[in-house]
Design an enzyme around this catalytic site. Structure first.
Site, PDB file in Angstrom:
ATOM      1  N   GLY A 131     -13.300 -15.911  48.374  1.00 56.40           N
ATOM      2  CA  GLY A 131     -13.609 -16.497  47.077  1.00 56.40           C
ATOM      3  C   GLY A 131     -12.478 -16.272  46.092  1.00 56.40           C
ATOM      4  CD  GLU A 247      -4.973 -17.121  52.010  1.00 57.73           C
ATOM      5  OE1 GLU A 247      -5.661 -18.156  52.065  1.00 57.73           O
ATOM      6  OE2 GLU A 247      -4.696 -16.539  50.942  1.00 57.73           O
TER       7      GLU A 247
END
Length: 393
Positions: A131, A247
């Site tokens: 998120g 990431e």
């Protein structure tokens, strides 16, 4: 025989004995990827392969054994990857918990948080989503507005996230929330909570590919214990930046393709065939594929070096941006060539022969690679400033 040579021989023998034949075939689509979770759907061989690897901690071989990992050294981890590649073994588990949250918890999490979440990630029991991005906080992530108001031992979370990958399938979310409206960067906290919590809803975003890996995610008075904050309250930006590096490393990996076959070359041979000399019959496409393979091999070598430097704490902080940019460009180029090799048949959209347009849909999906995880423009700016040290315009 050295200890590492013994480890390699034992690892090869174990993989040969335990990797199902289905898990050595080329990945052809999303359904061939094992994501785990509370209610997983397994294809033949996936559950057996996941359980076997998790039993040894080899879904996360370099994590400490007390958290479900294999406790392997960097050299042993590299050998495991090499032997899996040699046998064309698929990854037993794809997981944002492994590639992103896990490293952040290992660095910033409390012991209770590590014991609670890391073993479940390693065994594939919980599927995570991220998120971060919001409708008005994309490239400028620190301007996020999703709020977390204190209420006793809890936070009450309200707001919206967007481009939340697989939020509709995830069990838990790691989320950035604003806990201090007076400070842009030092008012953000990093918090974990269950997607089944009252007040959490998701809505898929339909893409041009016809698939919906991305979602809008809404929080309406979601109650989350303060104990779920990772790191210090209002210091979540430090955790967020650390996670972003992992990431981008994960996304860059798509430039390497898969270890279980080469759909690009296989597709070209099936569609175009060979000439009298046993070469791909189209000389122009043959040259393009050869150039691509050289670039992909060079990127693979660079990736190995980067991982070694990262594990040794010697990697430049901006290197993940460089790897992410080039990896996504390679992946887009691969799918462009796959479409060229497939000819008009590759454009089929719904036929059984085309596996419901798998090639065309995957090609269209790659267009998002240069946006997700930080746009290519942002990555190039980081490389220019942090690695090349070019002056600002």
């Amino acid at each position: 025989m050295t200890d590492l040579e013994t480890f390699r021989a034992e690892t090869r023998a174990w993989l040969e004995a335990h990797c199902p034949s289905e898990m050595r075939e080329a990945i052809r689509g999303e359904d061939d990827i094992c994501w785990g979770g509370r209610n997983p759907s397994f294809k033949p061989g996936q559950r057996e392969w996941l359980d076997a690897m998790a039993s040894r901690g080899w879904t996360v071989p370099d994590w400490p054994s007390q958290y479900g990992g294999g406790g392997l050294s960097p050299a042993e981890t590299k050998i495991l990857r090499e032997e899996m590649a040699a046998l064309k073994c698929r990854s037993p588990l794809n997981s944002f918990g492994i590639s992103m949250l896990g490293p952040a918890l290992l660095k910033y999490g409390t012991e209770a948080q590590k014991q609670e979440h890391l073993p479940k990630i390693a065994r594939g029991e919980i599927r995570w989503c991220q998120g971060y991005s919001e409708p008005n906080a994309g490239s400028d992530l620190a301007s996020l507005a999703t709020s977390a108001e204190e209420d006793g031992d809890d936070f009450i979370i309200n707001g919206q996230k967007v481009w939340t990958s697989y939020a509709d399938k995830a069990d838990w979310i790691f989320c950035l929330v604003r806990t201090d409206k007076g400070d842009k960067h030092n008012g953000i906290s990093f918090i974990l909570f269950d997607m089944a919590s009252p007040g959490v809803t998701t809505r898929p975003i339909l893409l041009i590919s016809g698939y919906s890996p991305f979602c809008e995610t809404f929080f309406d008075n979601v109650r989350v214990p303060k104990a779920n904050v990772v790191g210090q309250i209002n210091k979540g930006w430090d955790v967020a930046k650390y996670l972003l590096g992992h990431e981008r490393e994960m996304i860059s990996g798509m430039g390497l393709g898969t270890v279980s076959g080469n759909p690009l070359i296989e597709g070209a041979l099936a569609t175009i065939g060979l000439d009298a000399q046993g070469r791909l019959a189209d000389p122009l496409l043959r040259a393009q594929i050869a150039l691509f393979e050289v670039r992909a091999r060079a990127f693979g070598m660079m990736s190995e070096r980067f991982i070694d430097e990262l594990k040794a704490g010697q990697a430049h902080p901006a290197q993940p941006s460089m790897m992410k940019y080039y990896g996504t460009e390679l992946n887009k180029a691969r799918h462009e060539l796959m479409m060229a090799a497939g000819g008009s048949d590759a454009l089929e959209w719904e036929s059984a022969r085309s596996n419901q347009g798998a090639a065309a849909r995957a090609w269209l999906r790659t267009k998002a690679n240069s946006i997700e995880g930080g746009t290519s423009e942002v990555q190039l700016n980081i490389v220019a400033k942090r690695i090349l040290e070019l002056p600002s315009a």
